[in-house]
Design a protein around this motif. Sequence first.
Motif, PDB file in Angstrom:
ATOM      1  N   GLN A 191       0.842  -1.188   0.000  1.00  0.00           N
ATOM      2  CA  GLN A 191       0.000   0.000   0.000  1.00  0.00           C
ATOM      3  C   GLN A 191       0.881   1.243   0.000  1.00  0.00           C
ATOM      4  OE1 GLN A 191      -3.255  -0.273  -0.357  1.00  0.00           O
ATOM      5  NE2 GLN A 191      -3.215  -2.492  -0.182  1.00  0.00           N
ATOM      6  N   SER A 192       0.250   2.391  -0.115  1.00  0.00           N
ATOM      7  CA  SER A 192       0.984   3.653  -0.174  1.00  0.00           C
ATOM      8  C   SER A 192       0.475   4.606   0.890  1.00  0.00           C
ATOM      9  CB  SER A 192       0.825   4.273  -1.569  1.00  0.00           C
ATOM     10  OG  SER A 192       1.548   5.477  -1.675  1.00  0.00           O
ATOM     11  N   VAL A 225       4.555   0.860   1.522  1.00  0.00           N
ATOM     12  CA  VAL A 225       4.778  -0.053   2.648  1.00  0.00           C
ATOM     13  C   VAL A 225       4.076  -1.377   2.360  1.00  0.00           C
ATOM     14  CG1 VAL A 225       5.070   1.721   4.411  1.00  0.00           C
ATOM     15  CG2 VAL A 225       2.776   0.899   3.862  1.00  0.00           C
ATOM     16  N   LYS A 226       4.562  -2.439   2.981  1.00  0.00           N
ATOM     17  CA  LYS A 226       3.927  -3.747   2.876  1.00  0.00           C
ATOM     18  C   LYS A 226       3.301  -4.078   4.226  1.00  0.00           C
ATOM     19  CE  LYS A 226       6.953  -5.438  -0.778  1.00  0.00           C
ATOM     20  NZ  LYS A 226       7.953  -6.455  -1.191  1.00  0.00           N
ATOM     21  N   ILE A 227       1.988  -4.346   4.201  1.00  0.00           N
ATOM     22  CA  ILE A 227       1.235  -4.540   5.440  1.00  0.00           C
ATOM     23  C   ILE A 227       0.685  -5.960   5.491  1.00  0.00           C
ATOM     24  CG2 ILE A 227      -0.643  -3.681   6.876  1.00  0.00           C
ATOM     25  CD1 ILE A 227      -0.448  -1.032   5.374  1.00  0.00           C
ATOM     26  N   GLN A 259      -7.396  -5.076  -7.354  1.00  0.00           N
ATOM     27  CA  GLN A 259      -6.728  -6.310  -6.950  1.00  0.00           C
ATOM     28  C   GLN A 259      -6.248  -6.168  -5.508  1.00  0.00           C
ATOM     29  OE1 GLN A 259      -3.199  -6.418  -6.274  1.00  0.00           O
ATOM     30  NE2 GLN A 259      -2.850  -4.278  -6.821  1.00  0.00           N
ATOM     31  N   PHE A 260      -6.051  -7.288  -4.852  1.00  0.00           N
ATOM     32  CA  PHE A 260      -5.446  -7.284  -3.524  1.00  0.00           C
ATOM     33  C   PHE A 260      -4.572  -8.518  -3.376  1.00  0.00           C
ATOM     34  CE2 PHE A 260      -9.697  -9.188  -3.052  1.00  0.00           C
ATOM     35  CZ  PHE A 260      -9.406 -10.395  -2.454  1.00  0.00           C
ATOM     36  N   SER A 261      -3.639  -8.449  -2.431  1.00  0.00           N
ATOM     37  CA  SER A 261      -2.731  -9.571  -2.191  1.00  0.00           C
ATOM     38  C   SER A 261      -3.255 -10.444  -1.061  1.00  0.00           C
ATOM     39  CB  SER A 261      -1.332  -9.052  -1.832  1.00  0.00           C
ATOM     40  OG  SER A 261      -0.734  -8.399  -2.930  1.00  0.00           O
TER      41      SER A 261
END
Length: 346
Positions: free
Chosen positions: A86-87, A106-108, A250-252
């Motif tokens: 995300q940003s 950042v990676k959450i 999209q989402f991870s």
Amino acid sequence: MTKPTFSALLWVILLVSCGQKSAVKPVTSLVLTPVQKMYAQGDTLNFSWKNPSAVAFDSVTFSLSGTSIAHTDDYLVLNASVLGEQSIEWVGYQQDKEVAQGALKVKILANKAPKLYTYEIIASYPHDMEAYTQGLEFSNGILYESTGLLGFSSLRKVDYKTGVVLKQHNLPEDVFGEGLTIYGDQLYQLTWQSGFGYIYDLEFNEIGRFAYGKSKEGWGLAHNEKQLFKSDGTDRIWILQPTDGSEIAQFSTVTHQGFFNRANELEYVDGKIYANVYQKESMMIIDANSGAIEGIVDFSGLKQKVTQHPALDVLNGVAYHPEHQSFFVTGKKWDRLFEVRIVPKS
């Protein structure tokens, strides 16, 4: 009059250039503490500014991929509604006037480990042992199935109680069939690496096709009341527009430890996506809004309950039966279809 030498002119140019560069203000950037490769949903982080002499802010606003996030003068909270990469976007103000802005990627991750589940067999039904199952879905009591392999890919209506194929549509021999889903009165079927999916009516008449966008391949497909969900062999679930199959978001898929890229066949039930784990005897339970992997279902031992033969392959295929409130699962070239109940693992 003595003319200036070339070397003297060069020194003047360099001095002017250096003076011009020194007049440029350094760029302000956001710094988070502690510095980590990944953070957890809900983390409270200290923030500061690199090159703070560039601008002094009276106030700052923060948002996470467009959604405002809580903060004080020194701390911000990663209250992310969607996980993964995300940003953090920020805007700095002086006297209510915007003077600077920026963003930090950042990676959450999820903030807790997935719960563990197992299964109880309710019933077992015959299933075509030649079917390389890629997708299952119930509609009006009929089981729809898509199968794969070049030269053997198909779309089927099946009487799940007897295993009898009621209707079958074969794909071209150069197309590898993948997952399916039914939205309204239309059936969508993916192809693996052909770069497009099919749209049919419920009698298997082709009425359209949709091209893949940024997603790499076609793996699994499911839907809720508004949109389709597609897996592609990466850690991402793609959200598709039902009208034309276009990718709109999209989402991870993430746990508390990292990103996970093995979501295969999909089914959607009550806000959760149930996803077969590629090449594993397990299934993920994914929050369809955040991407958090909230549960893991262990299907160990189920493969041993079918006829063992050389072409026997992995667990794949999941369909929810709303009237029974149970799941139906099978595998590639399995001769049994199992109706199961998912229960917590003791």
